[in-house]
Design an enzyme around this catalytic site. Structure first.
Site, PDB file in Angstrom:
ATOM      1  N   ASN A  40      41.208  40.077  44.722  1.00 16.14           N
ATOM      2  CA  ASN A  40      40.771  41.220  45.509  1.00 16.14           C
ATOM      3  C   ASN A  40      39.445  41.627  44.869  1.00 16.14           C
ATOM      4  O   ASN A  40      39.399  41.919  43.676  1.00 16.14           O
ATOM      5  CB  ASN A  40      41.819  42.339  45.412  1.00 16.14           C
ATOM      6  N   SER A  41      38.379  41.605  45.634  1.00 15.28           N
ATOM      7  CA  SER A  41      37.024  41.752  45.085  1.00 15.28           C
ATOM      8  C   SER A  41      36.771  43.117  44.461  1.00 15.28           C
ATOM      9  O   SER A  41      37.411  44.115  44.797  1.00 15.28           O
ATOM     10  CB  SER A  41      35.987  41.502  46.177  1.00 15.28           C
ATOM     11  N   GLN A  42      35.790  43.140  43.585  1.00 16.72           N
ATOM     12  CA  GLN A  42      35.336  44.350  42.906  1.00 16.72           C
ATOM     13  C   GLN A  42      34.894  45.381  43.947  1.00 16.72           C
ATOM     14  O   GLN A  42      34.091  45.073  44.834  1.00 16.72           O
ATOM     15  CB  GLN A  42      34.172  43.975  42.000  1.00 16.72           C
TER      16      GLN A  42
END
Length: 190
Positions: A40-42
């Site tokens: 899950n991206s930054q």
């Protein structure tokens, strides 16, 4: 001043799209493992990508590499009910995970489908007004450029650099405008 990206983040909290063992880390401004070699991206990166994408109410949006469904839900809040968002994911377990997350907390005008083997994006549903790619390509994927409609925008990492691809209205479709917007690391586009 009202910021639609901030409003989307408030409407679709990250923790709702994380595995239970990662939810307490939702405020961490870094990528979080969601299993199957994906993350899950930054949040800061997601916000930057959404601002570059400039999603408008009513847009038709493709979310490539939808993973947990978080970006799909954020995009749906930006399009509003007059638009729609289709997330596409290659990992079957993540299709199920992301779809379940969207069904639980996401808008009804967004959904996630399994990628077809050997097909990048969803050419049968094109053209799209906006395309978000949350995985790193080695080179600009022409198959996705072809799915952008006139005036469309695509944001994606290519070989470590975030690109904004704009399909200019009235221009030949094979000559999009491409600009660079910083260095980023992502899982590979499969």
């Amino acid at each position: 001043m009202y910021d639609p990206v901030d409003a989307a983040f408030a409407a679709a909290p990250r923790e709702e799209f994380l595995p239970r063992d990662q939810r307490e880390r939702a405020s961490y401004d870094g990528p979080l493992d969601i299993g199957h070699g994906q993350t899950n991206s930054q949040p800061r990166t997601v916000a930057a990508m959404l601002r570059l994408l400039e999603v408008q109410p009513g847009d038709r949006v493709l979310d490539v590499g939808s993973g947990s469904g978080w970006a799909t839900a954020l995009l749906a809040h930006l399009t509003g009910p007059a638009g729609y968002v289709i997330g596409v994911e290659i990992k079957p377990d993540l299709v199920a995970f992301g779809a379940a997350n969207l069904a639980r907390v996401g808008p009804t005008w967004a959904y996630i489908v399994a990628a077809r083997p050997g097909v990048l994006g969803l050419p049968d549903h094109a053209p799209f007004d906006r395309i978000l790619v949350s995985a790193q390509a080695r080179r600009l994927p022409e198959a996705l450029v072809a799915q952008l409609g006139a005036g469309g925008r695509m944001v994606l990492p290519v070989d470590g650099t975030m690109l904004l691809v704009e399909q200019q209205e009235g221009e030949p479709r094979d000559v999009p405008r491409v600009t660079r917007h910083g260095s980023y690391r992502f899982v590979p586009l499969l």
